[in-house]
Design an enzyme around this catalytic site. Structure first.
Site, PDB file in Angstrom:
ATOM      1  N   CYS A   1      -5.759  12.688  11.845  1.00 29.70           N
ATOM      2  CA  CYS A   1      -6.484  11.425  11.904  1.00 29.70           C
ATOM      3  C   CYS A   1      -6.295  10.896  13.325  1.00 29.70           C
ATOM      4  O   CYS A   1      -5.706  11.544  14.187  1.00 29.70           O
ATOM      5  CB  CYS A   1      -5.934  10.457  10.879  1.00 29.70           C
ATOM      6  SG  CYS A   1      -4.249   9.977  11.272  1.00 29.70           S
TER       7      CYS A   1
ATOM      8  N   ARG B   1      -8.650  -0.793   4.071  1.00 32.75           N
ATOM      9  CA  ARG B   1      -7.806   0.233   3.455  1.00 32.75           C
ATOM     10  C   ARG B   1      -6.433  -0.341   3.121  1.00 32.75           C
ATOM     11  O   ARG B   1      -5.781   0.096   2.186  1.00 32.75           O
ATOM     12  CB  ARG B   1      -7.619   1.429   4.390  1.00 32.75           C
ATOM     13  CG  ARG B   1      -8.832   2.296   4.547  1.00 32.75           C
ATOM     14  CD  ARG B   1      -8.482   3.580   5.231  1.00 32.75           C
ATOM     15  NE  ARG B   1      -7.392   4.254   4.532  1.00 32.75           N
ATOM     16  CZ  ARG B   1      -6.807   5.377   4.971  1.00 32.75           C
ATOM     17  NH1 ARG B   1      -7.197   5.913   6.113  1.00 32.75           N
ATOM     18  NH2 ARG B   1      -5.837   5.943   4.290  1.00 32.75           N
TER      19      ARG B   1
ATOM     20  N   ASP C   1       3.992   1.133  12.053  1.00 31.78           N
ATOM     21  CA  ASP C   1       2.820   0.461  11.469  1.00 31.78           C
ATOM     22  C   ASP C   1       2.654  -0.971  11.962  1.00 31.78           C
ATOM     23  O   ASP C   1       1.654  -1.618  11.644  1.00 31.78           O
ATOM     24  CB  ASP C   1       2.914   0.452   9.945  1.00 31.78           C
ATOM     25  CG  ASP C   1       2.769   1.846   9.385  1.00 31.78           C
ATOM     26  OD1 ASP C   1       3.048   2.033   8.182  1.00 31.78           O
ATOM     27  OD2 ASP C   1       2.393   2.755  10.145  1.00 31.78           O
TER      28      ASP C   1
ATOM     29  N   LYS D   1       0.857  -1.209   0.000  1.00 31.26           N
ATOM     30  CA  LYS D   1       0.000   0.000   0.000  1.00 31.26           C
ATOM     31  C   LYS D   1       0.887   1.252   0.000  1.00 31.26           C
ATOM     32  O   LYS D   1       0.653   2.177  -0.772  1.00 31.26           O
ATOM     33  CB  LYS D   1      -0.876   0.016   1.246  1.00 31.26           C
ATOM     34  CG  LYS D   1      -1.571   1.354   1.509  1.00 31.26           C
ATOM     35  CD  LYS D   1      -2.459   1.329   2.722  1.00 31.26           C
ATOM     36  CE  LYS D   1      -1.752   1.750   3.958  1.00 31.26           C
ATOM     37  NZ  LYS D   1      -1.534   3.210   4.140  1.00 31.26           N
ATOM     38  N   ASN D   2       1.910   1.254   0.846  1.00 28.68           N
ATOM     39  CA  ASN D   2       2.686   2.486   1.011  1.00 28.68           C
ATOM     40  C   ASN D   2       3.720   2.708  -0.079  1.00 28.68           C
ATOM     41  O   ASN D   2       4.408   3.729  -0.086  1.00 28.68           O
ATOM     42  CB  ASN D   2       3.314   2.517   2.405  1.00 28.68           C
ATOM     43  CG  ASN D   2       2.246   2.679   3.481  1.00 28.68           C
ATOM     44  OD1 ASN D   2       1.086   2.974   3.165  1.00 28.68           O
ATOM     45  ND2 ASN D   2       2.600   2.444   4.725  1.00 28.68           N
TER      46      ASN D   2
ATOM     47  N   ARG E   1      -5.554  10.893   3.790  1.00 31.21           N
ATOM     48  CA  ARG E   1      -4.619  12.013   3.989  1.00 31.21           C
ATOM     49  C   ARG E   1      -3.449  11.946   3.019  1.00 31.21           C
ATOM     50  O   ARG E   1      -2.890  12.945   2.619  1.00 31.21           O
ATOM     51  CB  ARG E   1      -3.969  11.969   5.355  1.00 31.21           C
ATOM     52  CG  ARG E   1      -4.712  11.951   6.547  1.00 31.21           C
ATOM     53  CD  ARG E   1      -3.789  11.872   7.746  1.00 31.21           C
ATOM     54  NE  ARG E   1      -2.386  12.165   7.463  1.00 31.21           N
ATOM     55  CZ  ARG E   1      -1.886  13.369   7.193  1.00 31.21           C
ATOM     56  NH1 ARG E   1      -2.720  14.369   7.058  1.00 31.21           N
ATOM     57  NH2 ARG E   1      -0.605  13.542   6.997  1.00 31.21           N
TER      58      ARG E   1
ATOM     59  N   ARG F   1      -0.682  15.052  12.337  1.00 30.82           N
ATOM     60  CA  ARG F   1      -0.095  14.725  11.034  1.00 30.82           C
ATOM     61  C   ARG F   1      -0.006  15.937  10.108  1.00 30.82           C
ATOM     62  O   ARG F   1      -0.662  16.025   9.084  1.00 30.82           O
ATOM     63  CB  ARG F   1      -0.858  13.571  10.395  1.00 30.82           C
ATOM     64  CG  ARG F   1      -0.813  12.340  11.279  1.00 30.82           C
ATOM     65  CD  ARG F   1      -1.377  11.131  10.643  1.00 30.82           C
ATOM     66  NE  ARG F   1      -0.472  10.606   9.631  1.00 30.82           N
ATOM     67  CZ  ARG F   1      -0.797   9.577   8.859  1.00 30.82           C
ATOM     68  NH1 ARG F   1      -1.976   9.029   8.967  1.00 30.82           N
ATOM     69  NH2 ARG F   1       0.055   9.133   7.963  1.00 30.82           N
ATOM     70  N   PRO F   2       0.784  16.927  10.495  1.00 30.36           N
ATOM     71  CA  PRO F   2       0.952  18.127   9.672  1.00 30.36           C
ATOM     72  C   PRO F   2       1.678  17.835   8.366  1.00 30.36           C
ATOM     73  O   PRO F   2       2.191  16.729   8.170  1.00 30.36           O
ATOM     74  CB  PRO F   2       1.799  19.030  10.570  1.00 30.36           C
ATOM     75  CG  PRO F   2       2.526  18.096  11.472  1.00 30.36           C
ATOM     76  CD  PRO F   2       1.618  16.920  11.678  1.00 30.36           C
ATOM     77  N   ILE F   3       1.710  18.821   7.465  1.00 33.16           N
ATOM     78  CA  ILE F   3       2.446  18.626   6.208  1.00 33.16           C
ATOM     79  C   ILE F   3       3.435  19.770   5.994  1.00 33.16           C
ATOM     80  O   ILE F   3       3.810  20.107   4.864  1.00 33.16           O
ATOM     81  CB  ILE F   3       1.482  18.528   4.997  1.00 33.16           C
ATOM     82  CG1 ILE F   3       0.585  19.757   4.906  1.00 33.16           C
ATOM     83  CG2 ILE F   3       0.658  17.253   5.039  1.00 33.16           C
ATOM     84  CD1 ILE F   3      -0.144  19.862   3.581  1.00 33.16           C
ATOM     85  N   ASP F   4       3.900  20.348   7.096  1.00 31.97           N
ATOM     86  CA  ASP F   4       4.838  21.478   6.993  1.00 31.97           C
ATOM     87  C   ASP F   4       6.104  21.113   6.223  1.00 31.97           C
ATOM     88  O   ASP F   4       6.627  21.923   5.436  1.00 31.97           O
ATOM     89  CB  ASP F   4       5.181  21.995   8.386  1.00 31.97           C
ATOM     90  CG  ASP F   4       5.698  20.897   9.299  1.00 31.97           C
ATOM     91  OD1 ASP F   4       5.036  19.839   9.396  1.00 31.97           O
ATOM     92  OD2 ASP F   4       6.774  21.051   9.879  1.00 31.97           O
TER      93      ASP F   4
END
Ligand code: EPZ
Length: 419
Positions: free
Chosen positions: A116, A399, A306, A22-23, A92, A121-124
Site C-alpha cells: 500500500c 476507513r 499511526d 479499528k485496530n 490488507r 508490507r510483507p507477511i513473511d
C-alpha cells in the site's frame, strides 16, 4: 468523489466521546471464526474497515447482525476457507482471518495482500508463524494456500514486533496441541484486547502486552460477549486537533495509558494535559513549540507510527524546527507534499526523516488524502489554516474515523463532509 471542507482558524472547545478501536475490532471479528457458536461484540466502530470485515465473515458463511455498534456473529455454519480477493485487495489486514481459519479448519487460502502507500508490507512473519505450528504452503506466488492436519504448539521469535503477525500467531495457536510461546511479540493495546476477548471465549492465553505471549491450546471455545477498547489513534488525532487549534477540549471514554506516548509528545509542544479517570483534557494557549529532540516512531509503548502524519501537521505550525523519524514504514510520507501545498516547510529525506520548520499559519488549499492517517493530518492542518481547505478522497479517512466531521463540528470546528 467525497470530500471534507474546512474553514480554518477556529479554536476547538467542548467534549467528544471516543468510539471503538479499528485496530482492535478487526482481529476480534476475525477471532469469532474460531467459535462454533455466537459472539456478541459491542463498541464496533461504524467505519468501512468494520463493514469489510463483516462482508468477509458473511462470505465465509457466518450470519452477522450489525447495527453500527454491536455485531452478533454466528460462525456455526462456515463453509469456506478462502478469503474474497476483492476484500483482501481493499483491506490488507484481511490476512488476519488466516490464523483463525487455519486453527479451526486446518486450511485457508487468499491472494497475497498487496502493498500500500505505506510501503511493501510483507507477511513473511505471518507465514513463518503458521509454518512453526506445522502448516504447509502451496508454492504459488500469487496465492497463499495453507494446510495443517493438526497444528502443534511451538516456540517462535518474531524478527520484529509485528502487530498483525503477533495476532495471527495467537489466533493460529488457540487450538494447537500443547503450548505456543511467541517472543519479541508486539505489545500494542490491541494485542491485549484480542487476548481478553479470546480468554473470555475460553482460550488460555497469557502475556499479551509484554514481549512474550504464551498460548496453551484448548479444544473448543464458547460463545462470548465483549466490548472493544476505545480507539487510541482517533483519541490522539482529536488531541492534536485541540492543540493545533489552540483550544480546550475533553475526550471521554479514553484509556489514558494507551494514549500516553502521544500525550507526552503533545506536552513537549506546550499543551497542558490532565487526565480524570477515562477522560482527558487538553488545553493549548499558544502556538505549539518545536520538539526539543527528534521524534522517532516505534512499536508500543513508543510513539505510534499511526500518529506520525497528524503530529507532522501540528509541528508544521510550531515555533521552531522539529525532526520526525518514521521507522516503521518505508513510505509513510504521502501527506508531506499535500502539507507543503498549504505552506508547510518540510524537508523529506529518503521518505523517512522529516525536518519540519514551523510556520505561523498555513493556507487553505485543495488537498488529496492518499491514505487514512495522512488524510486525517490534512484535516488537522485545515483547522489551523487561513481560508478554506478541501480534503479530497474522503473514503480513505472513512476507513478509520466513524464521523470525524461530526466530532470536530461538535468541538466547534467549521467542517463539512460532502458526498
Ligand atoms: C498494524 O498493521 C496496524 N493495522 C497499522 O495501522 C499500524 O500502523 C501497524 O500495526 C504498526 O503499529 C491494524 O492493526 C489493522 P506491522 P500491521 O505488522 O500489523 C513489517 C492504521 O493506520 N512486517 O506491525 O500490518 C511491515 O512491513 C494502520 O490504522 C514485515 O516485514 O503492521 C512494517 O514495516 C496502518 N513482515 C512493520 O513490520 C511481516 O510479516 C510493522 O508492521 C509483517 C510486518
Amino acid at each position: 468523489m467525497s470530500k471534507f471542507v474546512i474553514i480554518g482558524r477556529k479554536k476547538l472547545f467542548g467534549e467528544v466521546a471516543i468510539g471503538g478501536s479499528k485496530n482492535a475490532v478487526l482481529p476480534i471479528l476475525a477471532a469469532t471464526v474460531l467459535i462454533n457458536g455466537k459472539s456478541t461484540i459491542h463498541n464496533c466502530p461504524n467505519i468501512s474497515d468494520t463493514h469489510t470485515s463483516i462482508e468477509i465473515l458473511r462470505h465465509l458463511g457466518c450470519k452477522v447482525l450489525y447495527d453500527g455498534y454491536t455485531a452478533i456473529v454466528d460462525a456455526t455454519n462456515i463453509d469456506k476457507t478462502s478469503l474474497p480477493t476483492s476484500h483482501v485487495q481493499k483491506m490488507r489486514s484481511s490476512i488476519i482471518f488466516a490464523g483463525a481459519l487455519l486453527s479451526r479448519f486446518g486450511e485457508f487460502s487468499s491472494t497475497t495482500p498487496g502493498g500500500c502507500r505505506l510501503g511493501e508490507r510483507p507477511i513473511d512473519m505471518h507465514i513463518n508463524a503458521f509454518s512453526a505450528l506445522g502448516a504447509t504452503f502451496d508454492q504459488n506466488p500469487d496465492i497463499i494456500a495453507a494446510k495443517a492436519d493438526k497444528l502443534i504448539g511451538n516456540t517462535m521469535c518474531l524478527s520484529t514486533p509485528s502487530v498483525g503477525a503477533t495476532q495471527n500467531a495467537m489466533l493460529a495457536a488457540v487450538y494447537a496441541k500443547g503450548e505456543t510461546t511467541i517472543t519479541n511479540a508486539a505489545k500494542e493495546p490491541e494485542v491485549v484486547d484480542l487476548q481478553n476477548f479470546l480468554n473470555k471465549a475460553g482460550a488460555n492465553i497469557n502475556g499479551a502486552g509484554t514481549e512474550t505471549i504464551a498460548i496453551n491450546g484448548v479444544t473448543k471455545l464458547h460463545s462470548a460477549e465483549y466490548s472493544i477498547m476505545p480507539d487510541r489513534i482517533v483519541a490522539g488525532t482529536y488531541l492534536v486537533a485541540g492543540a493545533i487549534s489552540r483550544g480546550n477540549i475533553t475526550l471521554k471514554n479514553v484509556n489514558y495509558k494507551d494514549v500516553s506516548p502521544v500525550a507526552f509528545a503533545l506536552a513537549q509542544t506546550g499543551a497542558k494535559i490532565v487526565c480524570h479517570g477515562n477522560e482527558i483534557n487538553l488545553t493549548m494557549k499558544h502556538r505549539p513549540i518545536a520538539l526539543p529532540s527528534p521524534l522517532t516512531t516505534a512499536p508500543h509503548p513508543g510513539f505510534p507510527t499511526d500518529m506520525q502524519p497528524q503530529f507532522t501537521a501540528l509541528l508544521a505550525t510550531a515555533h521552531g524546527t522539529s525532526t520526525i523519524n518514521e521507522k516503521l514504514f518505508e513510505a509513510r510520507d504521502a501527506h508531506i507534499a499535500e502539507l507543503s501545498k498549504m505552506g508547510a516547510k518540510i524537508t523529506n529525506t529518503d521518505n523517512r526523516r522529516f525536518l519540519i520548520e514551523g510556520v505561523a499559519a498555513l493556507r487553505g488549499r485543495v488537498t488529496y488524502a492518499k491514505d487514512l492517517r495522512g488524510g486525517a493530518a490534512l484535516i488537522l492542518a485545515g483547522l489551523a489554516s487561513h481560508g478554506i481547505t478541501v480534503v479530497e478522497n474522503a473514503h480513505y479517512i472513512q476507513r478509520g474515523y466513524e464521523d470525524i466531521a461530526g466530532d470536530l463540528k461538535q468541538l466547534g470546528a467549521a467542517i463539512s463532509f460532502l458526498k
